[in-house]
Enzyme design. Structure first.
Site, mmCIF file in Angstrom:
data_model
loop_
_atom_site.group_PDB
_atom_site.id
_atom_site.type_symbol
_atom_site.label_atom_id
_atom_site.label_comp_id
_atom_site.label_asym_id
_atom_site.label_seq_id
_atom_site.Cartn_x
_atom_site.Cartn_y
_atom_site.Cartn_z
ATOM 1 N N GLU A 1 9.681 2.143 10.254
ATOM 2 C CA GLU A 1 10.743 3.057 10.059
ATOM 3 C C GLU A 1 9.912 4.628 10.164
ATOM 4 O O GLU A 1 9.230 4.923 9.265
ATOM 5 C CB GLU A 1 11.300 2.997 8.568
ATOM 6 N N CYS B 1 13.325 11.964 6.075
ATOM 7 C CA CYS B 1 13.380 11.349 7.384
ATOM 8 C C CYS B 1 14.816 11.675 8.225
ATOM 9 O O CYS B 1 15.004 11.872 9.133
ATOM 10 C CB CYS B 1 12.942 9.749 7.618
ATOM 11 N N LYS C 1 0.769 -1.168 -0.026
ATOM 12 C CA LYS C 1 0.070 -0.128 0.041
ATOM 13 C C LYS C 1 0.637 1.268 0.091
ATOM 14 O O LYS C 1 1.491 1.815 0.993
ATOM 15 C CB LYS C 1 -0.915 -0.008 1.278
ATOM 16 N N GLU D 1 9.640 16.983 13.945
ATOM 17 C CA GLU D 1 9.848 17.041 12.612
ATOM 18 C C GLU D 1 9.029 17.854 11.928
ATOM 19 O O GLU D 1 7.868 17.758 11.731
ATOM 20 C CB GLU D 1 9.833 15.690 12.328
HETATM 21 P P1 NAD Z 1 1.964 8.861 7.162
HETATM 22 O O1 NAD Z 1 2.105 8.147 8.372
HETATM 23 O O2 NAD Z 1 0.740 9.760 7.165
HETATM 24 O O3 NAD Z 1 1.598 7.905 6.046
HETATM 25 C C1 NAD Z 1 2.206 6.870 5.751
HETATM 26 C C2 NAD Z 1 1.788 5.513 5.035
HETATM 27 O O4 NAD Z 1 0.617 4.948 5.869
HETATM 28 C C3 NAD Z 1 1.039 6.060 3.843
HETATM 29 O O5 NAD Z 1 0.557 5.166 2.690
HETATM 30 C C4 NAD Z 1 -0.586 6.088 4.443
HETATM 31 O O6 NAD Z 1 -1.739 6.102 3.747
HETATM 32 C C5 NAD Z 1 -0.496 4.910 5.570
HETATM 33 N N1 NAD Z 1 -1.443 5.197 6.564
HETATM 34 C C6 NAD Z 1 -1.985 6.147 6.990
HETATM 35 N N2 NAD Z 1 -2.925 5.742 8.480
HETATM 36 C C7 NAD Z 1 -2.895 4.317 8.161
HETATM 37 C C8 NAD Z 1 -3.321 3.494 9.003
HETATM 38 N N3 NAD Z 1 -4.179 3.800 10.279
HETATM 39 N N4 NAD Z 1 -3.051 2.045 9.032
HETATM 40 C C9 NAD Z 1 -2.304 1.778 8.209
HETATM 41 N N5 NAD Z 1 -1.642 2.803 7.068
HETATM 42 C C10 NAD Z 1 -1.854 4.037 7.265
HETATM 43 O O7 NAD Z 1 3.249 9.461 6.689
HETATM 44 P P2 NAD Z 1 3.392 10.227 5.518
HETATM 45 O O8 NAD Z 1 2.664 11.776 5.562
HETATM 46 O O9 NAD Z 1 2.936 9.812 4.201
HETATM 47 O O10 NAD Z 1 5.072 10.218 5.259
HETATM 48 C C11 NAD Z 1 5.667 11.249 5.976
HETATM 49 C C12 NAD Z 1 6.285 10.636 7.594
HETATM 50 O O11 NAD Z 1 6.901 9.370 6.851
HETATM 51 C C13 NAD Z 1 7.340 11.582 8.085
HETATM 52 O O12 NAD Z 1 6.895 11.570 9.562
HETATM 53 C C14 NAD Z 1 8.825 10.895 7.833
HETATM 54 O O13 NAD Z 1 9.655 11.074 8.958
HETATM 55 C C15 NAD Z 1 8.260 9.332 7.849
HETATM 56 N N6 NAD Z 1 9.374 8.896 7.104
HETATM 57 C C16 NAD Z 1 10.254 7.948 7.456
HETATM 58 C C17 NAD Z 1 11.339 7.447 6.745
HETATM 59 C C18 NAD Z 1 12.027 6.250 7.503
HETATM 60 O O14 NAD Z 1 12.756 5.728 6.681
HETATM 61 N N7 NAD Z 1 12.202 6.139 8.736
HETATM 62 C C19 NAD Z 1 11.351 7.549 5.522
HETATM 63 C C20 NAD Z 1 10.469 8.542 4.845
HETATM 64 C C21 NAD Z 1 9.493 9.035 5.702
#
Ligand code: NAD
Length: 481
Positions: free
Chosen positions: A253, A287, A178, A387
């Site tokens: 992550e 990130c 997803k 962040e």
């Molecule tokens: P997000 O957590 O909003 O969404 C990430 C994914 O999870 C999306 O596909 C989203 O649709 C899905 N999602 C949302 N709610 C969910 C639920 N209840 N159950 C299952 N899946 C769900 O994050 P984002 O806004 O897409 O991305 C930005 C964030 O990602 C930032 O906080 C960033 O730090 C983090 N990030 C971390 C890394 C790493 O490797 N540590 C890398 C890139 C981004």
């Protein structure tokens, strides 16, 4: 295929990829994809519902019955085919990342190259991994855990998809994937590459939909054995809670607020341009961005001058222009989020050295922000603790190495850290005391065999190399009389 361009040049995506084919969505909700450079609608995507998700999980479960027993050689062949499929389309994948997400072209290309290489790295790691070990009358095998749910964010879509799929496939797992719904065009372009690899049906299934619909179904479904998630801390915590009900294995992550320590012997002519590159990479939507620069108090004036000079090499502009270093934020919401942090920094008493609130001149139509550097930042200010996920760097001063280490570790995160200094032994000594999953000395460095993941709120578990594959394996010991 099912992507059509109508007379207004708006693409429509109505299918998901299930059991080796593009199939029409059962879900009916339609979402617009908006181009971040000019806020124009460029595509419409039909989002999946729970039924699409269950179909994808069922296909992955069927495929696991065979693929779960695959040999190392079979997995290795598949990884190489996946590499070839992605490597053959770097240009298209880069163009789509630039258009849909606004990633600067040079950065986007490097991410696509890393994406293609993730399959070769996983293959290399797999070759080095002992899947069977025995002693006396005991044999231990590392077994694929089952169907893996891979959930990814929008900030480097194809890279995360490739990295997670590579480890899952290397372990012998099948996958339900997803991606972020904000990355629908990029996912579609990626899927069209993968489809060319003609892999076993159901090995990977990709559904585009909302987190609270598709993501929730994957996380709660008892036929999914493992979740590998990259995204925000808030969602990561809720996934971990939900996974407990079916005792799923989890790799998370999550976010970061990475410190970048400038030791007092650092060469500013080298370290400051690197510092800005680390802070503003992927337009700050990274990130691993080094967003807290810890500078020696005695050199603050020189650091400020060096930043003002070096910032000229970080133009914010059209991401398709290869000279652009910083592109737009992904969405209007993300633009507003970054603006609110900049306002907050000013209100809390930090001083804007460069940048500040508002759009850069001439870029008012898109979600562009000004790369911003704050000085006079205290480590307890909101801008130093949370962040921001935009091009905002906080400069915090310290007295001595011990103080720098203390401030660096005074954070809820622990994904990455950076140390700059002329004396490498001293830099190593500092690095060894930092609570972060990765510490880079004198550069923006990567090694796909090295573990990647965080301490504290930055997550659970590790990706990449043998560490990443082991996260999809369960040991089984057979003991004979
Ligand atoms: P997000 O957590 O909003 O969404 C990430 C994914 O999870 C999306 O596909 C989203 O649709 C899905 N999602 C949302 N709610 C969910 C639920 N209840 N159950 C299952 N899946 C769900 O994050 P984002 O806004 O897409 O991305 C930005 C964030 O990602 C930032 O906080 C960033 O730090 C983090 N990030 C971390 C890394 C790493 O490797 N540590 C890398 C890139 C981004």
């Amino acid at each position: 295929m099912n992507v059509v361009t109508n007379k207004d040049a708006i693409k429509t995506i109505t299918t998901h990829y299930i059991d080796g084919a593009f199939v029409e969505s059962h879900g009916r909700e339609v979402m617009d994809i908006i181009r971040p450079t000019d806020s124009q609608v460029i595509a419409c995507v039909t989002l999946a519902d729970e039924e699409d998700t269950r179909r994808a999980i069922a296909a992955a479960k069927r495929a696991f019955a065979t693929y779960g027993r695959s040999t190392k050689e079979e997995r290795s062949r598949i990884l190489r085919r996946l590499h070839e499929a992605v490597a053959a389309h770097i240009d298209d994948l880069t163009d789509t990342m630039v258009e849909e997400y606004g990633g600067p072209a040079v950065f986007s290309r490097s991410m696509m190259e890393a994406a293609a290489n993730a399959f070769l790295s996983a293959d290399k790691a797999l070759q080095g991994l002992l899947l069977t070990r025995s002693w006396g009358k005991t044999t231990v095998t590392l077994e694929p855990v089952g169907v893996a749910g891979l959930i990814t964010p929008w900030n480097a879509n194809s890279f995360f998809l490739c990295a997670k799929l590579a480890s899952a496939v290397a372990a012998g797992c099948t996958a339900v994937i997803k991606p972020s719904e904000l990355s629908s065009l990029q996912t579609r372009a990626w899927l069209e590459c993968l489809d060319e690899a003609e892999l076993p049906k159901g090995l990977y299934n990709v559904i585009i939909g909302r987190g609270d619909v598709v993501g929730t179904e994957i996380v709660r479904n008892p036929d999914v054995a493992k979740i590998s998630f990259t995204g925000s801390v808030t969602v990561g915590k809720s996934i971990m809670r939900d996974c407990a009900a079916t005792m799923k294995r989890v790799t998370l992550e999550l976010g970061g607020k990475s410190p970048n320590i400038l030791l007092d012997d650092a060469d500013l002519d080298k370290a400051i341009p690197t510092t800005l590159a680390i802070a503003f990479m992927n337009s700050g939507q990274a990130c691993v961005a080094g967003t807290r620069l810890l500078a020696p108090k005695s050199r603050l004036d020189a650091v400020k001058r060096a930043i003002k000079e070096a910032i000229r090499a970080f133009p914010v502009s059209d991401p398709a222009d290869p000279k652009t270093a910083v592109g737009p934020m992904v969405t209007h919401k993300q633009f507003e989020r970054v603006q609110s942090y900049i306002r907050n920094g000013i209100e809390e008493g930090a001083e804007v050295l460069v940048g500040g609130e508002g759009h850069p001149e001439g870029l008012e139509a898109g979600y562009f922000v000004k790369p911003t550097v704050f000085v006079n930042v205290k480590n307890d200010m909101t801008i130093a603790r949370e962040e921001i996920f935009g091009p905002v760097l906080c400069v915090i001063t310290y007295e001595n190495d011990e103080d720098a280490i203390r401030i660096a570790n005074d954070t809820n995160f622990g994904l990455h850290a950076y140390v700059n200094g002329a004396d490498v032994r001293r830099a190593r000594h500092v690095a060894s005391q930092l609570l972060a999953g990765r510490v880079a000395i004198n550069g923006m460095l990567d090694d796909q065999q090295a573990p990647f993941g965080g301490f504290k709120n930055s997550g659970v578990g590790r990706e990449f190399g043998t560490y990443g594959i082991e996260a999809f394996l369960e040991p089984r010991a057979i003991l004979e009389a």
